[in-house]
Design a protein around this motif. Sequence first.
Motif, PDB file in Angstrom:
ATOM      1  N   LEU A 162      24.195  10.063 138.210  1.00  0.00           N
ATOM      2  CA  LEU A 162      25.315   9.359 138.826  1.00  0.00           C
ATOM      3  C   LEU A 162      24.913   7.954 139.230  1.00  0.00           C
ATOM      4  CD1 LEU A 162      26.338  12.151 141.361  1.00  0.00           C
ATOM      5  CD2 LEU A 162      27.413  11.712 139.173  1.00  0.00           C
ATOM      6  N   ASP A 163      25.892   7.066 139.261  1.00  0.00           N
ATOM      7  CA  ASP A 163      25.704   5.740 139.839  1.00  0.00           C
ATOM      8  C   ASP A 163      26.221   5.815 141.269  1.00  0.00           C
ATOM      9  OD1 ASP A 163      25.501   3.118 140.508  1.00  0.00           O
ATOM     10  OD2 ASP A 163      26.985   2.377 139.084  1.00  0.00           O
ATOM     11  N   THR A 190      25.404   9.628 150.601  1.00  0.00           N
ATOM     12  CA  THR A 190      25.703   8.929 149.355  1.00  0.00           C
ATOM     13  C   THR A 190      27.159   8.498 149.375  1.00  0.00           C
ATOM     14  OG1 THR A 190      26.281  10.995 148.213  1.00  0.00           O
ATOM     15  CG2 THR A 190      24.001  10.218 148.009  1.00  0.00           C
ATOM     16  N   CYS A 191      27.464   7.516 148.530  1.00  0.00           N
ATOM     17  CA  CYS A 191      28.833   7.018 148.443  1.00  0.00           C
ATOM     18  C   CYS A 191      29.026   6.390 147.065  1.00  0.00           C
ATOM     19  CB  CYS A 191      29.080   5.981 149.543  1.00  0.00           C
ATOM     20  SG  CYS A 191      30.824   5.674 149.886  1.00  0.00           S
ATOM     21  N   HIS A 192      30.173   6.627 146.453  1.00  0.00           N
ATOM     22  CA  HIS A 192      30.445   6.047 145.138  1.00  0.00           C
ATOM     23  C   HIS A 192      30.854   4.578 145.236  1.00  0.00           C
ATOM     24  CE1 HIS A 192      30.123   9.866 143.059  1.00  0.00           C
ATOM     25  NE2 HIS A 192      30.905  10.417 143.966  1.00  0.00           N
ATOM     26  N   GLY A 243      22.187   2.567 142.546  1.00  0.00           N
ATOM     27  CA  GLY A 243      21.622   2.752 141.218  1.00  0.00           C
ATOM     28  C   GLY A 243      21.828   4.166 140.724  1.00  0.00           C
ATOM     29  N   ARG A 244      21.211   4.456 139.569  1.00  0.00           N
ATOM     30  CA  ARG A 244      21.316   5.771 138.962  1.00  0.00           C
ATOM     31  C   ARG A 244      20.405   6.752 139.685  1.00  0.00           C
ATOM     32  NH1 ARG A 244      25.677   6.885 135.802  1.00  0.00           N
ATOM     33  NH2 ARG A 244      26.249   5.023 134.655  1.00  0.00           N
ATOM     34  N   PHE A 286      17.835  12.393 143.769  1.00  0.00           N
ATOM     35  CA  PHE A 286      16.485  11.901 143.543  1.00  0.00           C
ATOM     36  C   PHE A 286      16.556  10.635 142.691  1.00  0.00           C
ATOM     37  CE2 PHE A 286      16.594  16.480 143.845  1.00  0.00           C
ATOM     38  CZ  PHE A 286      15.598  16.775 144.771  1.00  0.00           C
ATOM     39  N   GLY A 287      15.532   9.829 142.767  1.00  0.00           N
ATOM     40  CA  GLY A 287      15.464   8.629 141.959  1.00  0.00           C
ATOM     41  C   GLY A 287      15.068   7.416 142.769  1.00  0.00           C
ATOM     42  N   GLU A 288      14.916   6.290 142.071  1.00  0.00           N
ATOM     43  CA  GLU A 288      14.439   5.081 142.724  1.00  0.00           C
ATOM     44  C   GLU A 288      15.352   4.595 143.856  1.00  0.00           C
ATOM     45  OE1 GLU A 288      11.996   1.187 141.376  1.00  0.00           O
ATOM     46  OE2 GLU A 288      13.826   1.597 140.249  1.00  0.00           O
ATOM     47  N   PRO A 289      16.683   4.639 143.714  1.00  0.00           N
ATOM     48  CA  PRO A 289      17.518   4.202 144.842  1.00  0.00           C
ATOM     49  C   PRO A 289      17.237   4.990 146.130  1.00  0.00           C
ATOM     50  CG  PRO A 289      18.833   4.350 142.857  1.00  0.00           C
ATOM     51  CD  PRO A 289      17.510   4.955 142.528  1.00  0.00           C
TER      52      PRO A 289
END
Length: 305
Positions: free
Chosen positions: A140-141, A197-199, A230-231, A240-243
């Motif tokens: 997801l973005d 999180t938020c879109h 980010g993704r 999970f991920g860099e953001p």
Amino acid sequence: MTGPDGETPARYTRDELIAELGLSPEYAEKVWNAFGFARRSTPDKIFSDADVAALRLFADSESTMPQEAQVATARAIGQTMSRLADWQADQLRELDRNPDVPWSINQMAGALGQIQQLIWRRHLALTLERDVERDTDERLDLVVGFADIVGYTSLSRRIALEELEELLESFEEDTFEIVATNGGHVVKTLGDAVMFTCHDPASAAAIAIALHELSAGERIPPLRAGMARGRVLSRLGDVFGEPVNIAARLAGSAHPGTTLVDEALGDSLSDDDRFYLKSVPTLSVRGYKRLRARALELNRRLDES
């Protein structure tokens, strides 16, 4: 055949369930442990025909869901349910000690189970209805945010446990309300911190600003926040991920009462005149020697005009 409460009676022990499903003892033990029942086997009949039918669907899905994924799913369910059960048990015991409460623990536990089913079904329906563009089902973005209470460790040593409990209850309740009201989702709370999180970038910015407003009163100390866009990989209720890593580093570097955002989120908000993005020196944090960020503020000039 069902009992008077509409539930099917328990007919199977754990070993009988395993045999009925045709599972290997080794794999069944893995799943049992993942659900959170390591070294808690029981000879009692605790499974009904309905339980067998549900677990058969889970066990027969190996062609589409590998055993590793099944165990991971069981672990996520077990961890979530264990935490919820611990909290509920405390609440039920407290209510049971109150002479003004007319219900037994079993009656209240039954009602809680029904409410859980209702709320879970509604949340699942809303999640499935979301129209989100994805590269795959899991990527997801998103905007990822962290906010935590400044000086919590030292504060927790100075105040009584009752005050600490009241602080954490207020923090969790208020942050959940702010995030949900602005279209975000609370991923988890970590005592003195919340991850969300938020879109929509503007909605994420509104969340951060509203979170800081909680400190205007006396209930909650100053907060610091960090957000990145980010993704991300969405897996078993977590992301999970860099953001995620960047947002956590930004929150840890923010001054009390401030929010730091990464370049990607800052660029997304640059044309929104409701917010002001203030330049800050390049940060050197764990994993990122030159992390560029900006401080997010409400555009006070807009209010003055």
